[in-house]
Motif scaffolding. Structure first.
Motif, PDB file in Angstrom:
ATOM      1  N   LEU A  11       1.215  -1.080   0.454  1.00  0.00           N
ATOM      2  CA  LEU A  11       0.289  -0.276   0.046  1.00  0.00           C
ATOM      3  C   LEU A  11       1.075   0.836  -0.252  1.00  0.00           C
ATOM      4  N   LEU A  12       2.040   0.749   0.308  1.00  0.00           N
ATOM      5  CA  LEU A  12       2.942   1.595   0.625  1.00  0.00           C
ATOM      6  C   LEU A  12       4.058   2.455  -0.901  1.00  0.00           C
ATOM      7  N   LEU A  13       3.793   1.789  -1.312  1.00  0.00           N
ATOM      8  CA  LEU A  13       4.139   1.776  -2.567  1.00  0.00           C
ATOM      9  C   LEU A  13       2.913   2.102  -3.547  1.00  0.00           C
ATOM     10  N   VAL A  14       1.820   1.925  -3.251  1.00  0.00           N
ATOM     11  CA  VAL A  14       0.583   2.500  -4.774  1.00  0.00           C
ATOM     12  C   VAL A  14       0.529   3.456  -4.313  1.00  0.00           C
ATOM     13  N   ALA A  15       0.921   3.833  -3.132  1.00  0.00           N
ATOM     14  CA  ALA A  15       0.737   6.262  -2.396  1.00  0.00           C
ATOM     15  C   ALA A  15       1.688   6.660  -3.321  1.00  0.00           C
TER      16      ALA A  15
ATOM     17  N   LEU B 122       7.895   5.343   0.385  1.00  0.00           N
ATOM     18  CA  LEU B 122       8.925   4.347   1.036  1.00  0.00           C
ATOM     19  C   LEU B 122       9.263   4.432   2.012  1.00  0.00           C
ATOM     20  N   VAL B 123      10.015   5.886   2.290  1.00  0.00           N
ATOM     21  CA  VAL B 123      11.002   5.874   3.410  1.00  0.00           C
ATOM     22  C   VAL B 123      10.052   5.333   4.840  1.00  0.00           C
ATOM     23  N   GLN B 124       8.914   5.671   4.673  1.00  0.00           N
ATOM     24  CA  GLN B 124       7.964   5.099   5.881  1.00  0.00           C
ATOM     25  C   GLN B 124       7.815   3.088   6.055  1.00  0.00           C
ATOM     26  N   ALA B 125       8.578   3.202   5.050  1.00  0.00           N
ATOM     27  CA  ALA B 125       7.993   1.218   5.842  1.00  0.00           C
ATOM     28  C   ALA B 125       8.972   0.859   7.047  1.00  0.00           C
ATOM     29  N   PRO B 126      10.128   1.926   7.344  1.00  0.00           N
ATOM     30  CA  PRO B 126      10.136   1.042   8.643  1.00  0.00           C
ATOM     31  C   PRO B 126       9.871   1.292   9.483  1.00  0.00           C
ATOM     32  N   ALA B 127       9.120   2.682   9.809  1.00  0.00           N
ATOM     33  CA  ALA B 127       8.462   3.310  10.659  1.00  0.00           C
ATOM     34  C   ALA B 127       6.879   2.189  10.902  1.00  0.00           C
ATOM     35  N   VAL B 128       6.546   2.181   9.684  1.00  0.00           N
ATOM     36  CA  VAL B 128       5.342   1.592   9.946  1.00  0.00           C
ATOM     37  C   VAL B 128       5.631   0.090   9.970  1.00  0.00           C
TER      38      VAL B 128
END
Length: 520
Positions: free
Chosen positions: A401-405, A424-430
């Motif tokens: 979903l992050l990639l889609v966004a 995608l840099v938000q991924a580790p926090a998620v």
């Protein structure tokens, strides 16, 4: 109507949902307070407010997302532009979650039949579910009004804005209650309610962005704007929320008397005579359970990303005032400001996407409470594989979903794929939030719901903390605070690596604990 025992069931529902409701309310209040506090310093004069409001109204994408600003001189309307329409959707979904949980989910698991066998009236469970949603909506509306007043917005407008949020919450409860009578599946109820809310929102979009403005009057998501809470209010419009919610509730009760407990008005679709061989392991089962939700989330996130991306090129016009021009130049010009907006959009969308991951974890907890997990583990399925399937669906689904966004925002912006990196840099926090939620699930299944509280804490600290001057160590409690502000700033690896490592440790701890604890 037989309402015997309604009060007792209401108290039980409030206790059961205390974490979920608190988290939802805190997140929404944080956004209200942040929006109300930010607009005043940016637009100090009426001329600056008019210029910003006209720039907003000139962008079809912004109007589609937030709705139009009817009074361009109003600070309150400018401050609450996105709260009035877009965030009202989240208010409606809060009621949908609560009503579905205490109606259709209870029937699907058989608990409603057990409760009905006691000295409880036939209509008491439904009444308790609706009352809980109404109380949660009322609490949210009152606190939102208080937050606006505390941030310096007009009292009357703040109260009417809060009342509109309470009203949309009641409508959401009515939609969920009606959907719960039509379908016998909790998943289908969520789909029907979401589709209805989406259709009502789309109707408002068409009305606000075309010459057919009368369409905005046909949907409750248009009433928030037409209420004109901050200048020349149409107070009578608040009755529309009550009448619509009442009509939905009456229709739902009429349908309820025409169906058997556990069934729906719409006939169930018969399944295949033989199960698919693809469902032989836990991973395939979890994927099958999450597939419909993931498709819906993918479509929704893609639409939001594209709309948000189309707003970015007009940010320079929105902030073209004497007060903000120097700030924009100090930040490196409009280009750098657009990059900062892309990061801000990505950070907000990442929080929303985290809802999907936590929902997958709490669903696994529900499967355990209802005894289905024990049935799965009675087959040739290991606990490790089951936890891997649940964690994989949450983590990989959220990453997708992050990639889609990111791709949708980049396409909406129309100039490069910096938005993909920002997302995608938000991924580790998620991942870290989801890993902690899985750790809570592994310690005790009933603790999984505390994942919502963790998310609320992290968002509240991140949204409100900088504005009230909280120390850095408090701000650092939120993993979203450590995300590199790419593309506005140079990307840095250390915080991403550290959050990923902590996530891995939390997942390893969850893996170890889940193997040894009792199921159920």
């Amino acid at each position: 109507m037989n309402l015997m025992g309604t009060g007792l069931l209401l108290r039980f529902a409030l206790r059961r949902d205390r974490v979920l409701v608190s988290a939802w309310v805190l997140v929404l209040l944080a956004t209200v307070a942040a929006s109300a506090a930010a607009a005043g310093p940016l637009y100090a004069t009426e001329a600056e407010r008019v210029a910003a409001a006209e720039a907003l109204d000139a962008s079809p994408a912004i109007v589609a997302l937030y709705g139009p600003i009817l009074d361009t001189t109003s600070l309150g309307e400018l401050s609450m532009a996105k709260m009035t329409v877009l965030y009202a959707v989240f208010v409606a979904f809060m009621s949908v979650v609560l009503v579905r949980r205490h109606t259709r989910v209870e029937e699907e698991t058989g608990r409603a039949e057990l409760v009905g066998a006691t000295a409880v009236g036939a209509d008491a469970p439904t009444a308790a579910a609706v009352l809980e949603a109404a109380l949660a909506s009322l609490l949210l509306g009152v606190l939102a009004a208080v937050a606006d007043i505390a941030c310096g917005l007009p009292v009357v407008g703040s109260l009417l804005f809060g009342a509109s949020w309470t009203g949309i919450g009641l409508v959401g409860a009515g939609i969920a209650l009606l959907a719960a009578q039509l379908s016998s599946s909790a998943r289908s109820v969520g789909f029907l309610a979401s589709a209805t809310i989406g259709a009502l929102y789309l109707l408002r979009v068409v009305g606000d962005t075309t010459s057919a403005s009368w369409l905005s009057w046909l949907t409750p998501f248009g009433w928030g704007t037409q209420l004109s809470a901050w200048s020349q209010p149409r107070v009578w419009l608040l009755l529309g929320y009550l009448l619509l919610a009442g009509a939905l509730a009456v229709g739902a009760l009429a349908l309820r008397r025409r169906r058997d407990l556990g069934s729906g008005v719409l006939p169930d679709r018969p399944g295949p005579a033989v199960g698919s061989p693809r469902l032989r392991d836990a991973a395939a089962l979890v994927v099958r359970q999450q597939a419909t939700a993931l498709v819906g989330w993918t479509v929704g996130i893609a639409v939001i990303g594209a709309l948000m991306g189309s707003i970015v090129p007009s940010i320079g016009d929105l902030l073209d005032t004497d007060r903000t021009r120097a700030i924009v130049e100090a930040m490196g010009g409009v280009g750098r400001l657009q990059d900062s907006l892309v990061f801000a959009i990505a950070s907000v969308v990442a929080v929303v996407i985290t809802f999907f991951g936590i929902g997958a974890v709490t669903r696994a907890a529900g499967e355990e409470h209802d005894g289905r997990t024990e049935t799965v583990l009675a087959t040739a399925t290991s606990r490790r594989l089951l936890l891997l399937a649940v964690g994989g669906s949450a983590v990989l689904g959220s990453t997708w979903l992050l990639l889609v966004a990111g791709v949708a925002t980049a396409l909406g912006r129309g100039d490069g794929f910096g938005a993909v990196g920002a997302s995608l840099v938000q991924a580790p926090a998620v991942w870290l939030v989801l890993a902690l939620s899985l750790l809570l699930l592994s310690v005790r299944s009933r603790w999984a719901v505390a994942g919502w509280a963790l998310l609320a804490l992290f968002v509240t600290v991140g949204q409100v903390g900088p504005g009230v001057g909280l120390p850095d160590w408090v701000l650092g409690l939120s993993p979203f605070h450590h995300v590199p502000r790419y593309p506005a700033e140079v990307f840095t690896w250390p915080p991403e690596v550290v959050m990923t490592a902590v996530s891995a440790v939390a997942l390893l701890a969850a893996w170890t604990r889940y193997r040894s604890r009792d199921i159920g």
